[in-house]
Design a protein around this motif. Structure first.
Motif, PDB file in Angstrom:
ATOM      1  N   UNK A  66      11.431  -9.299  -2.969  1.00  0.00           N
ATOM      2  CA  UNK A  66      12.057 -10.131  -1.935  1.00  0.00           C
ATOM      3  C   UNK A  66      11.182 -11.341  -1.633  1.00  0.00           C
ATOM      4  N   UNK A  67       9.873 -11.117  -1.500  1.00  0.00           N
ATOM      5  CA  UNK A  67       8.972 -12.227  -1.195  1.00  0.00           C
ATOM      6  C   UNK A  67       9.013 -13.288  -2.292  1.00  0.00           C
ATOM      7  N   UNK A  68       9.061 -12.845  -3.534  1.00  0.00           N
ATOM      8  CA  UNK A  68       9.096 -13.790  -4.645  1.00  0.00           C
ATOM      9  C   UNK A  68      10.367 -14.629  -4.617  1.00  0.00           C
ATOM     10  N   UNK A  69      11.499 -13.989  -4.318  1.00  0.00           N
ATOM     11  CA  UNK A  69      12.759 -14.721  -4.386  1.00  0.00           C
ATOM     12  C   UNK A  69      12.914 -15.733  -3.261  1.00  0.00           C
ATOM     13  N   UNK A  70      12.125 -15.589  -2.183  1.00  0.00           N
ATOM     14  CA  UNK A  70      12.172 -16.603  -1.120  1.00  0.00           C
ATOM     15  C   UNK A  70      10.979 -17.552  -1.207  1.00  0.00           C
ATOM     16  N   UNK A  71      10.233 -17.471  -2.302  1.00  0.00           N
ATOM     17  CA  UNK A  71       9.185 -18.453  -2.557  1.00  0.00           C
ATOM     18  C   UNK A  71       7.877 -18.206  -1.854  1.00  0.00           C
ATOM     19  N   UNK A  72       7.565 -16.969  -1.497  1.00  0.00           N
ATOM     20  CA  UNK A  72       6.310 -16.669  -0.797  1.00  0.00           C
ATOM     21  C   UNK A  72       5.203 -16.425  -1.824  1.00  0.00           C
ATOM     22  N   UNK A  73       4.277 -17.339  -1.910  1.00  0.00           N
ATOM     23  CA  UNK A  73       3.138 -17.156  -2.807  1.00  0.00           C
ATOM     24  C   UNK A  73       2.034 -16.333  -2.155  1.00  0.00           C
ATOM     25  N   UNK A  74       1.998 -16.312  -0.821  1.00  0.00           N
ATOM     26  CA  UNK A  74       1.020 -15.535  -0.062  1.00  0.00           C
ATOM     27  C   UNK A  74       1.737 -14.776   1.048  1.00  0.00           C
ATOM     28  N   UNK A  75       1.163 -13.649   1.447  1.00  0.00           N
ATOM     29  CA  UNK A  75       1.729 -12.857   2.536  1.00  0.00           C
ATOM     30  C   UNK A  75       0.667 -12.569   3.584  1.00  0.00           C
ATOM     31  N   UNK A  76       1.083 -12.569   4.843  1.00  0.00           N
ATOM     32  CA  UNK A  76       0.209 -12.158   5.935  1.00  0.00           C
ATOM     33  C   UNK A  76       0.159 -10.635   5.960  1.00  0.00           C
ATOM     34  N   UNK A  77      -1.041 -10.076   5.848  1.00  0.00           N
ATOM     35  CA  UNK A  77      -1.206  -8.627   5.780  1.00  0.00           C
ATOM     36  C   UNK A  77      -2.279  -8.178   6.771  1.00  0.00           C
ATOM     37  N   UNK A  78      -2.262  -6.904   7.111  1.00  0.00           N
ATOM     38  CA  UNK A  78      -3.311  -6.351   7.969  1.00  0.00           C
ATOM     39  C   UNK A  78      -4.635  -6.341   7.223  1.00  0.00           C
ATOM     40  N   UNK A  79      -5.639  -6.890   7.861  1.00  0.00           N
ATOM     41  CA  UNK A  79      -6.988  -6.828   7.284  1.00  0.00           C
ATOM     42  C   UNK A  79      -7.512  -5.410   7.421  1.00  0.00           C
ATOM     43  N   UNK A  80      -8.086  -4.891   6.380  1.00  0.00           N
ATOM     44  CA  UNK A  80      -8.637  -3.543   6.420  1.00  0.00           C
ATOM     45  C   UNK A  80     -10.044  -3.561   7.007  1.00  0.00           C
ATOM     46  N   UNK A  81     -10.408  -2.536   7.764  1.00  0.00           N
ATOM     47  CA  UNK A  81     -11.740  -2.533   8.388  1.00  0.00           C
ATOM     48  C   UNK A  81     -12.848  -2.409   7.343  1.00  0.00           C
ATOM     49  N   UNK A  82     -13.951  -3.069   7.609  1.00  0.00           N
ATOM     50  CA  UNK A  82     -15.123  -2.968   6.732  1.00  0.00           C
ATOM     51  C   UNK A  82     -15.730  -1.582   6.918  1.00  0.00           C
ATOM     52  N   UNK A  83     -15.763  -0.820   5.834  1.00  0.00           N
ATOM     53  CA  UNK A  83     -16.053   0.615   5.924  1.00  0.00           C
ATOM     54  C   UNK A  83     -17.177   1.005   4.983  1.00  0.00           C
ATOM     55  N   UNK A  84     -17.997   1.952   5.436  1.00  0.00           N
ATOM     56  CA  UNK A  84     -19.047   2.510   4.595  1.00  0.00           C
ATOM     57  C   UNK A  84     -19.012   4.028   4.701  1.00  0.00           C
ATOM     58  N   UNK A  85     -19.271   4.688   3.572  1.00  0.00           N
ATOM     59  CA  UNK A  85     -19.367   6.149   3.520  1.00  0.00           C
ATOM     60  C   UNK A  85     -20.816   6.503   3.217  1.00  0.00           C
ATOM     61  N   UNK A  86     -21.383   7.390   4.034  1.00  0.00           N
ATOM     62  CA  UNK A  86     -22.804   7.712   3.909  1.00  0.00           C
ATOM     63  C   UNK A  86     -22.972   9.201   3.672  1.00  0.00           C
ATOM     64  N   UNK A  87     -23.647   9.545   2.610  1.00  0.00           N
ATOM     65  CA  UNK A  87     -24.023  10.944   2.387  1.00  0.00           C
ATOM     66  C   UNK A  87     -25.398  11.182   2.991  1.00  0.00           C
ATOM     67  N   UNK A  88     -25.666  12.422   3.354  1.00  0.00           N
ATOM     68  CA  UNK A  88     -26.957  12.773   3.955  1.00  0.00           C
ATOM     69  C   UNK A  88     -27.470  14.065   3.327  1.00  0.00           C
ATOM     70  N   UNK A  89     -28.784  14.205   3.332  1.00  0.00           N
ATOM     71  CA  UNK A  89     -29.381  15.454   2.877  1.00  0.00           C
ATOM     72  C   UNK A  89     -30.313  15.292   1.690  1.00  0.00           C
ATOM     73  N   UNK A  90     -31.478  15.927   1.778  1.00  0.00           N
ATOM     74  CA  UNK A  90     -32.467  15.834   0.705  1.00  0.00           C
ATOM     75  C   UNK A  90     -32.086  16.654  -0.518  1.00  0.00           C
ATOM     76  N   UNK A  91     -31.077  17.511  -0.368  1.00  0.00           N
ATOM     77  CA  UNK A  91     -30.677  18.368  -1.491  1.00  0.00           C
ATOM     78  C   UNK A  91     -29.766  17.657  -2.484  1.00  0.00           C
ATOM     79  N   UNK A  92     -29.343  16.430  -2.164  1.00  0.00           N
ATOM     80  CA  UNK A  92     -28.362  15.734  -2.990  1.00  0.00           C
ATOM     81  C   UNK A  92     -29.030  14.823  -4.017  1.00  0.00           C
ATOM     82  N   UNK A  93     -28.493  14.838  -5.236  1.00  0.00           N
ATOM     83  CA  UNK A  93     -28.940  13.913  -6.282  1.00  0.00           C
ATOM     84  C   UNK A  93     -27.714  13.205  -6.832  1.00  0.00           C
ATOM     85  N   UNK A  94     -27.934  12.124  -7.570  1.00  0.00           N
ATOM     86  CA  UNK A  94     -26.837  11.350  -8.140  1.00  0.00           C
ATOM     87  C   UNK A  94     -26.092  12.173  -9.196  1.00  0.00           C
TER      88      UNK A  94
END
Length: 398
Positions: free
Chosen positions: A158-186
Motif C-alpha cells: 500500500x505504501x509503495x502504491x501511494x508513493x511513500x519512499x519513507x515511513x514514520x515508525x516507532x523508534x526501538x529503545x537502545x537495549x543491552x543484554x548483560x550476562x553475569x558470572x565467573x563460571x561463563x566462557x565464550x
C-alpha cells in the motif's frame, strides 16, 4: 514477593513513548507504523480492464450485434483510447485504462477473432462486465492504513502504491543484554569442569531480534567494584538493560546491591512464580529500565516473554497482544502456592481448539527441554491440581 499480575502492572506502568524515526520503505518491514497511509488518488485511479479481450458499446450487443470490427488495441500503460464507431470494438489488455466510448469487456475465451473482426461465442453479456471501476476500492483521501500496527508485506504494498519512499515508525529503545558470572566462557571456548558456555545472552538476543531489536551484549564478572563502574556507564548510555543472573540470594549475587548504589529504584524483587521467582525490576531516574532476570536459562527465557515483550509492545505503540488459551491435555499436580509456567507441546483439535500437552523438564536449568515444546502454559497459583480439559493462558514462543 508479589503476584504475577502485580509484577505485570508495575512493569507496564514504566512504559513511555520511545519516539518516532523515519525509515526507508524496505527497512520498515516489521516495525510499528506511526502515521496514517492515505490514498493520494482513487483506487483504482481509472476504469480498469480486468480481462484480456475486447471492449464494446453494450447497446450494440443489446440491439443484436454479434460481430464487431476491431478498430485498435489498448495496452496496459498506454494513454486512453477512444472508440469512435459504436458498432466496432477495441482489443483491451488486463490493466489497461478502459477506452472512451465503450462500457463492457468480453474476454477472449468467449470470442473468435478472424480477419480483424471479433465474433461472439456467447449469447449473454452483462453490461459493465470485467471492469474495475475508478474509486471502487477506495476514494482519494481515504485512510488506507491506520498507524499503530506492525508493518507487513501488505502495508509495504500500500505504501509503495501511494508513493511513500519513507515511513514514520516507532523508534526501538537502545537495549543491552548483560550476562553475569565467573563460571561463563565464550561459546567458542572449551569450558573447564567448573565452567559453562554462555547461552542466555544469545538466547535473549535471539528473542529480541525476532521483535526487531538488535541488542548490544556485555559480560560482568562477579566483582562488585567492576560491576559498579561498568554497569554505571551502561545505565547512562542505554534505555533498557537486561541482566541475566546475579539476582538471587547467593554470596556473589551482587546486582541488587549494585543497582541500589547506582540509583536504580527497585520496583520489585521476587515474584510468586516458578520458574523465574528471583526476577528483579527497577528504574533509574534517567528513565532507564532494568530487567534483572534469573540466571537459569528457562527462567530468563520465560520472564523475557512474559514481562519484557508486553512492556516493549506498549512502549512502541502497540495494543496488548490478545491472550491465547489452550486446553490442558494431562493432569498436573503442583503443591507450591505459586503461578506455574509449564512448557507444552501444541496440537489442534478438528474443531480448531488449541491443545497443550505438558513437556516437563528437569527444572529451570533444563534449556534443552525448550526445544521439545512450543509454548508455555500459565497455571495460576491457588490450586494444587490442574485437571486435563481445563483451559489456561498460553505464551507461544514458536
Amino acid at each position: 514477593m508479589i503476584t504475577v499480575a502485580a509484577a505485570q502492572d508495575i512493569i507496564l506502568s514504566t512504559t513511555k513513548d520511545t519516539g518516532i524515526e523515519s525509515l526507508p520503505l524496505a527497512a520498515s518491514l516489521g516495525k510499528v507504523l506511526r502515521e496514517n497511509l492515505t490514498a493520494d488518488r482513487d483506487f483504482p485511479p481509472y476504469d480498469r480492464v480486468t480481462m484480456d479481450g475486447i471492449a464494446i458499446h453494450w447497446d450494440c450487443f443489446d440491439q443484436g450485434s454479434r460481430s464487431f470490427p476491431i478498430a485498435g488495441i489498448a495496452a496496459a500503460g498506454a494513454p486512453q483510447l477512444s472508440l469512435n464507431n459504436p458498432a466496432a470494438c477495441l482489443e483491451v489488455m488486463t490493466g489497461s485504462i478502459l477506452p472512451a466510448g465503450v462500457d463492457t469487456v468480453i474476454r477472449y475465451e468467449d470470442l473468435e477473432l478472424k480477419d480483424q473482426v471479433a465474433y461472439l461465442r456467447v449469447d449473454t453479456v452483462k453490461k459493465g462486465q470485467n471492469i474495475h471501476r475508478q474509486g471502487e476500492d477506495r476514494q482519494g483521501g481515504d485512510v488506507l492504513v491506520s498507524g499503530g500496527r506492525i508493518i507487513s508485506s501488505a502495508e509495504i504494498g500500500v505504501a509503495a502504491t501511494i508513493g511513500k519512499t519513507h515511513l514514520a515508525t516507532s523508534r526501538l529503545p537502545k537495549t543491552i543484554i548483560i550476562s553475569t558470572g565467573d563460571e561463563l566462557v565464550e561459546i567458542d571456548q572449551q569450558p573447564l569442569a567448573h565452567q559453562i558456555r554462555k547461552s542466555n545472552i544469545h538466547q535473549l538476543a535471539a528473542i529480541l531480534k525476532t521483535h526487531q531489536i538488535i541488542a548490544d551484549t556485555f559480560h560482568l564478572n562477579d566483582e562488585m567494584d567492576e560491576i559498579l563502574v561498568q554497569l554505571g556507564s551502561i545505565i547512562e548510555n542505554y534505555e533498557v538493560v537486561l541482566l541475566s543472573g546475579g539476582v538471587s540470594k547467593g554470596k556473589f549475587d551482587f546486582l541488587p546491591a549494585a543497582l541500589a548504589k547506582l540509583g536504580v529504584q527497585q520496583l520489585f524483587h521476587r515474584i510468586q512464580q516458578r520458574p523465574g521467582k528471583p526476577f528483579w525490576f527497577g528504574q533509574h531516574p534517567s528513565g532507564t529500565v532494568v530487567f534483572a532476570l534469573p540466571g537459569n536459562p528457562v527462567s530468563s527465557f520465560l520472564c523475557t516473554h512474559r514481562y519484557f515483550l508486553p512492556w516493549l509492545r506498549q512502549s512502541i505503540g502497540l495494543p496488548a497482544a490478545p491472550v491465547k488459551f489452550a486446553i490442558l491435555q494431562k493432569r498436573i499436580d503442583f503443591k507450591p502456592d505459586l503461578t506455574y509456567f509449564l512448557e507444552v507441546k501444541i496440537s489442534y483439535s478438528a474443531e480448531g481448539q488449541i491443545l497443550a500437552m505438558p513437556i516437563r523438564g528437569n527444572g529451570s536449568g533444563d534449556l534443552a527441554n525448550l526445544v521439545d515444546a512450543d509454548a508455555v502454559i500459565e497455571l495460576p497459583q491457588g490450586k494444587n491440581e490442574y485437571q486435563a480439559g481445563e483451559v489456561y493462558p498460553i505464551i507461544f514462543y514458536r
